[in-house]
Design an enzyme around this catalytic site. Sequence first.
Site, PDB file in Angstrom:
ATOM      1  N   TYR A  71       0.867  -1.173   0.000  1.00 46.27           N
ATOM      2  CA  TYR A  71       0.000   0.000   0.000  1.00 46.27           C
ATOM      3  C   TYR A  71       0.906   1.227   0.000  1.00 46.27           C
ATOM      4  CZ  TYR A  71      -4.134   2.593   1.615  1.00 46.27           C
ATOM      5  OH  TYR A  71      -5.177   3.474   1.726  1.00 46.27           O
ATOM      6  N   ARG A 125      -5.962   9.386 -11.517  1.00 47.00           N
ATOM      7  CA  ARG A 125      -5.316  10.214 -10.479  1.00 47.00           C
ATOM      8  C   ARG A 125      -4.851   9.266  -9.373  1.00 47.00           C
ATOM      9  NH1 ARG A 125      -7.482  11.612  -5.263  1.00 47.00           N
ATOM     10  NH2 ARG A 125      -5.969   9.982  -4.989  1.00 47.00           N
ATOM     11  N   LYS A 143      -5.568  -2.115  -2.135  1.00 52.43           N
ATOM     12  CA  LYS A 143      -6.690  -1.795  -1.238  1.00 52.43           C
ATOM     13  C   LYS A 143      -7.425  -3.082  -0.865  1.00 52.43           C
ATOM     14  CE  LYS A 143      -6.585   2.848  -1.554  1.00 52.43           C
ATOM     15  NZ  LYS A 143      -6.876   3.988  -0.751  1.00 52.43           N
ATOM     16  N   GLU A 214     -12.030   4.428  -6.694  1.00 56.13           N
ATOM     17  CA  GLU A 214     -10.713   4.804  -6.176  1.00 56.13           C
ATOM     18  C   GLU A 214      -9.941   5.608  -7.215  1.00 56.13           C
ATOM     19  OE1 GLU A 214      -9.749   3.748  -2.970  1.00 56.13           O
ATOM     20  OE2 GLU A 214      -8.200   5.238  -3.313  1.00 56.13           O
ATOM     21  N   ASP A 215      -9.396   6.705  -6.797  1.00 56.07           N
ATOM     22  CA  ASP A 215      -8.430   7.461  -7.590  1.00 56.07           C
ATOM     23  C   ASP A 215      -8.904   7.810  -9.001  1.00 56.07           C
ATOM     24  OD1 ASP A 215      -7.024   7.274  -5.287  1.00 56.07           O
ATOM     25  OD2 ASP A 215      -5.279   6.246  -6.113  1.00 56.07           O
ATOM     26  N   ASP A 237     -13.749   6.190  -2.078  1.00 51.92           N
ATOM     27  CA  ASP A 237     -12.801   6.177  -0.955  1.00 51.92           C
ATOM     28  C   ASP A 237     -12.077   7.502  -0.796  1.00 51.92           C
ATOM     29  OD1 ASP A 237     -11.234   4.994   1.096  1.00 51.92           O
ATOM     30  OD2 ASP A 237      -9.605   4.785  -0.345  1.00 51.92           O
ATOM     31  N   ASP A 238     -11.763   8.165  -1.879  1.00 55.24           N
ATOM     32  CA  ASP A 238     -10.978   9.408  -1.784  1.00 55.24           C
ATOM     33  C   ASP A 238     -11.809  10.548  -1.216  1.00 55.24           C
ATOM     34  OD1 ASP A 238      -8.486   8.451  -3.051  1.00 55.24           O
ATOM     35  OD2 ASP A 238      -9.911   7.999  -4.628  1.00 55.24           O
ATOM     36  N   ASN A 384      -0.317  11.681  -0.402  1.00 57.34           N
ATOM     37  CA  ASN A 384       0.365  10.396  -0.606  1.00 57.34           C
ATOM     38  C   ASN A 384       1.008  10.334  -1.981  1.00 57.34           C
ATOM     39  OD1 ASN A 384      -0.546   9.142   1.838  1.00 57.34           O
ATOM     40  ND2 ASN A 384      -2.574   9.058   0.920  1.00 57.34           N
TER      41      ASN A 384
HETATM   42  O1  LIG Z   1      -4.215   5.016  -0.913  1.00 57.69           O
HETATM   43  C1  LIG Z   1      -3.908   5.841  -0.051  1.00 57.69           C
HETATM   44  O2  LIG Z   1      -2.895   5.772   0.624  1.00 57.69           O
HETATM   45  C2  LIG Z   1      -4.871   6.942   0.248  1.00 57.69           C
HETATM   46  C3  LIG Z   1      -5.635   7.304  -0.951  1.00 57.69           C
HETATM   47  O3  LIG Z   1      -6.675   6.753  -1.240  1.00 57.69           O
HETATM   48  C4  LIG Z   1      -5.062   8.295  -1.880  1.00 57.69           C
HETATM   49  O4  LIG Z   1      -4.083   8.970  -1.530  1.00 57.69           O
HETATM   50  O5  LIG Z   1      -5.590   8.389  -2.994  1.00 57.69           O
HETATM   51 MG   LIG Z   2      -7.107   6.941  -3.293  1.00 58.76          MG
END
Ligand SMILES: O=C([O-])CC(=O)C(=O)O
Ligand SMILES: [Mg+2]
Length: 534
Positions: A71, A125, A143, A214-215, A237-238, A384
């Site tokens: 991760y 992203r 994840k 996600e992203d 999640d973001d 991150n």
């Molecule tokens: O994955 C991670 O560490 C946290 C997150 O969702 C991101 O930064 O997009």
């Molecule tokens: Mg993310």
Amino acid sequence: MSLTAVNSTVTPRIPPYLFDTDHRQRCLIQLRSKATGLEKYIYLSGLKERDPHLFYELTLNNLLEIVPILYTPTVGDACSNYSHIWRRPEGLYVSIESKGHIRDVLRTWHVGPSARIAVVTDGSRILGLGDLGANGLPISIGKLDLYIAGAGIKPTTTVPICLDLGTNTQKFLDDPLYLGVRCKRPGTEEMDAFMQEFMDAMKEVFPQLLVQFEDFSTDNAFRYLEMFRSKYRVFNDDIQGTGAVVLSGFINAAKLGSQAAGTRLEDQRILFFGAGSAGIGVAKQLISFFTLLGLTEEEAKRRIYTVDSKGLITADRKGLQEHKIYFARTDYSGPPLTKLTDIINYVKPTALLGLSTIRNAFSEDVVRLMASLNKRPIIFPLSNPVSLCEVDYADAVEWTNGSVVFASGSPYKPIEFEGKKYEPGQGNNMYIFPGLGLGTIVSKARHVTDSMVEQASIALSASLTKEEKDADLVYPRLIRIRDISAQIALAVVRAAQKDGVDENALFRNLSDDALLEVIQSKQWQPPSHRSPRL
Ligand SMILES: O=C([O-])CC(=O)C(=O)O
Ligand SMILES: [Mg+2]
């Protein structure tokens, strides 16, 4: 002695010492012998393929060492280099070329209707690393590993997905090894039609599935959450995970800050540096911190200031993006404030939250200014991976003389400063999404409601032990993630019941203790290993 080819019909002889050696120990030593994070990542991914139970057992028993590889931060390197380190198919790509027959592509995944959780990215992203296209798949895989290790979701019910819709990053389009389709990303209309077909197909092929977005790039993250959240079992999640985890840490940090200053909790003023999906997601979640304290939404909003690349966001700024309008200040009419220290001098924040992906944006000046304004300045550099973090932990401690209340998105190690040990918090969604997902799955909630997310956050903030509180932590220790995820899941189930979206009526009459026990009994455990699978 001469070497002869092994006849494949003859079972190779296994040296007897193999059975006396703990193979877990051997694997750990092999892992530690790898020189770089990326090599460790490749090793673990191979181990997972060879022996998934051993992989998960090792992960659970060495969480603090292994999670930062699977991760953030190392998964960021894995994504950036994925086309080059690729070994074998390990997730599902759904490409723009499968338009019109997406359900057939989904049916190729070996799990079928028993799938419970998918993490879906379009790679546009990834963390703060930008548009990585088809290289984004490891984020979905990582994840899901945390769902398995952290919440006890059964590995065979997970589906990692990367939507391969092209990329606008020329470097990848020019890379002969690039795994994805070689085209630029589609326009909004084509993308929306693709997403609609994809979500319909997901529901048909995997009827019990929870989808974690996600992203996705910021605008799409907000748009698809709004488009799909009342029709499908889905969350982002973001926006929601990050929002919930930061709210949780902030509740505990604000208690420390207010206690030190002798002020009321509702006197907090929060400055957001970064106004993308995560920044605005967190800011919206923090509204509930103040409303829980009895403030109106309008009063709560006034406690929050947002800053983007052009400076303090004010309502009179032309061409403001939709998602920034809600928090735009209407009470500032001077010349645009662009420098962070000027903005801090104007706002006098008690808390500075970084979601900007700008490395070292919280410079010495900035941090010292926060310390001069607050007895316990709250500084959360949340971007991150670590390489994009707004300030390193050691600097934050030194520049505030140890008074900082700190949480970062990626992990930092504890440090010693002037003879005293300091432990950082990690305000990462990994504390929230496993428990939020588990609670949603076991309650069979039709949707993920706002209050399910909010209750997940409150449960996390309440999960600290006395020892953790005495150590001034704002998040519990990661080592307890399974228990924490079960407690969060319990709060999520109760919220789903209150909102009437739960379809698992069996849980409604159980006491909290009994429900917690049921949830814990559903957590998958890797069967113990002593010898390699032969
Ligand atoms: O994955 C991670 O560490 C946290 C997150 O969702 C991101 O930064 O997009
Ligand atoms: Mg993310």
